[in-house]
Every structure is written in C-alpha cells, then in structure tokens.
Write an enzyme that holds these catalytic residues in place. Sequence first.
Site, mmCIF file in Angstrom:
data_model
loop_
_atom_site.group_PDB
_atom_site.id
_atom_site.type_symbol
_atom_site.label_atom_id
_atom_site.label_comp_id
_atom_site.label_asym_id
_atom_site.label_seq_id
_atom_site.Cartn_x
_atom_site.Cartn_y
_atom_site.Cartn_z
ATOM 1 N N HIS A 210 0.835 -1.209 0.000
ATOM 2 C CA HIS A 210 0.000 0.000 0.000
ATOM 3 C C HIS A 210 0.869 1.258 0.000
ATOM 4 O O HIS A 210 0.675 2.170 -0.819
ATOM 5 C CB HIS A 210 -0.914 -0.022 1.229
ATOM 6 C CG HIS A 210 -1.717 1.223 1.430
ATOM 7 N ND1 HIS A 210 -3.031 1.340 1.028
ATOM 8 C CD2 HIS A 210 -1.395 2.427 1.998
ATOM 9 C CE1 HIS A 210 -3.487 2.544 1.336
ATOM 10 N NE2 HIS A 210 -2.510 3.230 1.935
ATOM 11 N N GLU A 211 1.846 1.316 0.902
ATOM 12 C CA GLU A 211 2.703 2.503 0.980
ATOM 13 C C GLU A 211 3.578 2.643 -0.263
ATOM 14 O O GLU A 211 3.832 3.758 -0.735
ATOM 15 C CB GLU A 211 3.567 2.442 2.243
ATOM 16 C CG GLU A 211 2.783 2.401 3.555
ATOM 17 C CD GLU A 211 1.783 3.541 3.701
ATOM 18 O OE1 GLU A 211 1.990 4.621 3.103
ATOM 19 O OE2 GLU A 211 0.771 3.358 4.421
ATOM 20 N N HIS A 214 1.606 4.246 -2.997
ATOM 21 C CA HIS A 214 1.649 5.703 -2.855
ATOM 22 C C HIS A 214 2.920 6.240 -3.514
ATOM 23 O O HIS A 214 2.881 7.209 -4.280
ATOM 24 C CB HIS A 214 1.655 6.094 -1.374
ATOM 25 C CG HIS A 214 0.315 6.134 -0.723
ATOM 26 N ND1 HIS A 214 -0.798 6.693 -1.321
ATOM 27 C CD2 HIS A 214 -0.094 5.693 0.507
ATOM 28 C CE1 HIS A 214 -1.833 6.599 -0.495
ATOM 29 N NE2 HIS A 214 -1.434 5.992 0.618
ATOM 30 N N HIS A 220 -5.496 7.284 -2.436
ATOM 31 C CA HIS A 220 -6.469 6.291 -1.993
ATOM 32 C C HIS A 220 -7.628 6.215 -2.988
ATOM 33 O O HIS A 220 -8.005 7.224 -3.606
ATOM 34 C CB HIS A 220 -6.993 6.640 -0.601
ATOM 35 C CG HIS A 220 -5.940 6.546 0.459
ATOM 36 N ND1 HIS A 220 -5.573 7.623 1.242
ATOM 37 C CD2 HIS A 220 -5.162 5.511 0.864
ATOM 38 C CE1 HIS A 220 -4.620 7.245 2.084
ATOM 39 N NE2 HIS A 220 -4.353 5.977 1.875
#
Length: 503
Positions: A210-211, A214, A220
Amino acid sequence: MRLLYSLFHCSAFLVGFTLSVGVLPIPNEHAASIKAKFDDYAEHYLLPEDFHNAETAPVKKPTDAEIESMQNSLLFEGDIMGVPEIEKSDILKRLRDDPLLDEDEIFRKPFHSALNLVTYPDKLWPEGQVPYMLEEGMTNDQRTAIAQAFDEYKTKTCVRFVPKTDDDFDYIYVKRNVAFGCSSYVGRAGGNQTVSLEVDKCFSKGIIAHELMHALGFFHEHSRTDRDDFVDINEDNIRPGMMRNFEKYPRKIIDSLGMPYDYESVMHYHKLAFSRNGKPTIIPKDNEADVGQRYKLSEMDSKKVNKLYQCGEYSKTSSTTTTTTTTTTTTTTEEPTTTTEVEEKPKDKKVSSTTTTTKKPTTTTTTTPKPVERSRNKKCEDLNAHCGMWEQLGHCQHSVKYMAHYCRKACNLCEVEVTTTTTTTPKPVPRNKEKENKSASSTTRGTSTATSTTPKTTTTTTSAPKEKCEDKNLFCSYWAKIGECNSESKFMKIFCKASCGKC
C-alpha cells in the site's frame, strides 16, 4: 557502490595479513575494512535469504481494527507525507468550494505529486525502476515482509525496486518508527523520500505494498472524483477534524486512468476508517462489496500500475514473440481405375506384365499458419532486480540454491544453447520397384506424399554447484575467536559458516 563491487570477491579478502604469535592469521586494516563494508551493504539492501524467506513465510492479513490503529491523524489521509499541516484545512475547503488554480499549493515542491501526468509529468520513476535503501538494523521478519512486497510488484507489474547506487539521486528510504503509523509520499518526490513503517504494526506484505503504491504515484481509491457513485461517506460517524481525510480530488490532480472503481483495491479505505463510534464511515453502494483489504495488489491495482508505467498489456512494445503452428485440413478424392503395361528387360529374357490399379484415396493437405504467443520467461534471464549486485558480492557461490533459480544469467548458470541436428537417410529402393515407380509415374497422375520425422534433441544443462559448508575467508577463525559469530554480521553468516558452527 559500483567501485566497491570487485572488492567483495574472496580473493580480495586474502590481500595483506599478519600472523599472530600463535596460529591464527590476523587480518590487516584493509581486509577488516572490506568485511565492514560488506556488512554495511548487507544491512542496507535485501539478500537472497530474504527473498527465500519471503517465499515460505506466511502472509499476514491485518484486520480493520489493526489497520485503523496504523492511521496517523496528523498526516494527510492518515498516511500521506508532504502536505503542510497548517494549510490542510484551508486548502481542502477550497478544493470543495472552488476549482484549484495552483496545484503546487496542495503539494509543495519538492513533495508534490499526483496521478495526473498532464499536471505532474515528472513524478513517475524512470523506466519503472525505483532505487531503495533500508535503514540498518532491520530484523529478519521485517526484511522478509519487505521482500514479500517487492515480490508482489515483481510478479504482477513491470515495476522493480532496485538497490540504490551512487548515481541515484532520487530514491526511497525504508525506515522504522515507533507510534507514528505507516506513511509515504505520493510519487517520486525528489531526493531521499521516506517510506516509514511502525514497528509491530506495518510490517506485512499488504501494508508495505500500500505505501509503495503511494510512492509510485497513487492516492487512496475513495479519493477518486467519481467515488460518490460507488460509496457513501457517513459524516456522523467520522471523528471530529478528520473529515479532511475523505475529500475527493478534482480531475486536474487525480486521473482514474480509465479504470473502473475498485472495491478490492489495496488502496481503498476500510469501512471503519477514522470512526468515532465503531460504526462505518465508508459504506459501499454494492452491498456485497468488502473494502479495505491489505493483503495483496488487486487485479485492478496491477493494471493501474502497468498502465501508468506503460508496461505489460499497456506496453508500447509487445512483451511476447510470435511463432507459427500449422492447421491441417484433409480432403480425400478417388482416382479412376488405370491399367498400365510395364515391360522389364532382364539380360536373358523379356517379361511383359499388366498392373491393375484399383480405386484409392488421394490426400491433399492444406497448411495454414496460426500465430502462437511465446512467453519471454523461457529466455535465460535474471528473475530478481538484485542479481547483478548479489553476483558481485559472491552470492552465486554462497547462496547457491536461491541464485541458481532466480539469478541464472548473473551466475552464468543458463542452459547451453540447444543445437538440433537432423539427418534423414532414405531407405534403399529395390531395382525392380524403382523401375515400377518410374513407369507408373509416366502414365498416371502424380500423388504427393508428405513424410515427417521426429528429430532427437540433445540438451546439455549446466547444473548449479553444490554448496559446501566451509569457511570462504582466510580470517574466519580469527573473527570467530573474537566473538564476531555472535554479532549481526551478515559476512560471518555467509562466509564463515564452519568457524561459526552454522553447518
């Protein structure tokens, strides 16, 4: 770092030493510094053993409550760095009430980034290569989780996380924190940008993926311009002051890439995000949808990454080569009865014979080329972005099992090029039969005969050398005696197994 690679071969470790009064050779300053530098690189970059562990270690599935505990209320949307705290409320109010005129106001240089490449054309990582460095002191479990996340991108996208070299100015620095949650900048921010992971909370494959998403340039999923068509935001359940984490972005900042809204995205908020009372803050309009998983990249996540970085099915150049196979269609016809006189002239007498040919089928074969895709994976290539560095550090000899599978090219363990030689030897034709055939061909219509042979193919394969449990350095005994085996030295674990009793 490249200038240092050649120093890591075992021969380099034998340069210059002095003998102790007893028996053990004592390394001089040069040899000791090389060991220290090897350990330094082993601390800051993943090793073959980390990826080997990643394949066997179970993957954790964080619960909604665990994910919620990772959110940092001081950060934009709970985990995005680079947005000044003082200006958040004012900026977001104007995002709702007025079109954004100056996009740099929300992502101030050098930290601004977003998906819309028209607005932010320079925020992708060139060629999908993301240089990285690890904070020193990572535990084996933490390194394994990072390797699992890197493998997730390697398996599903063209993006590769590669060891930082001296030539890389922009890179991500993966570090640990205590009580600060999980966080990252969005896109290539410039220089050293941090991916921060809270100890005991953020070290799982899905959270790190997830990070990293980014860092590749994604916000998101619930921030999409069209999100109101897919989810409802229940403001009554949101903690005071946290509504700023549920804003939508104008199309000038965010680009959906023409992809459908993805409930299964690893980038989607979970239902209880920033809840004040344990009740849902995000409610999917699809009653069967479950949002907020932090386990893996969804199919749509992978497509988004590949499309943004123009690879895979979105590559400008095809990723497969084409060969042809054949489709055979057979049609059978019948020939009329034919009577043929064949005259043979032996040395001493003349024989006259009559041959009657009955109806027989004639087969016509039509071959149509058919394209078939051939995968590039059959080529001899390295399957890990670290292979070049590992080979220079000696891991082809000291991490044999992993390297023989994933780094065959770097370790020169590829199959020898296959050479196929086919020899067809026709069967001898009896003299009488040969004459009969010649005579028949002059009086009847010709038929075609296709003969196929299956050649024998010999393949020679170079097998990986068997790993022996022995010291790979002259000074292992000395370092073991002074207690280095009990340290966190990667050098001792790899090169001094015998002296350290790790056989």
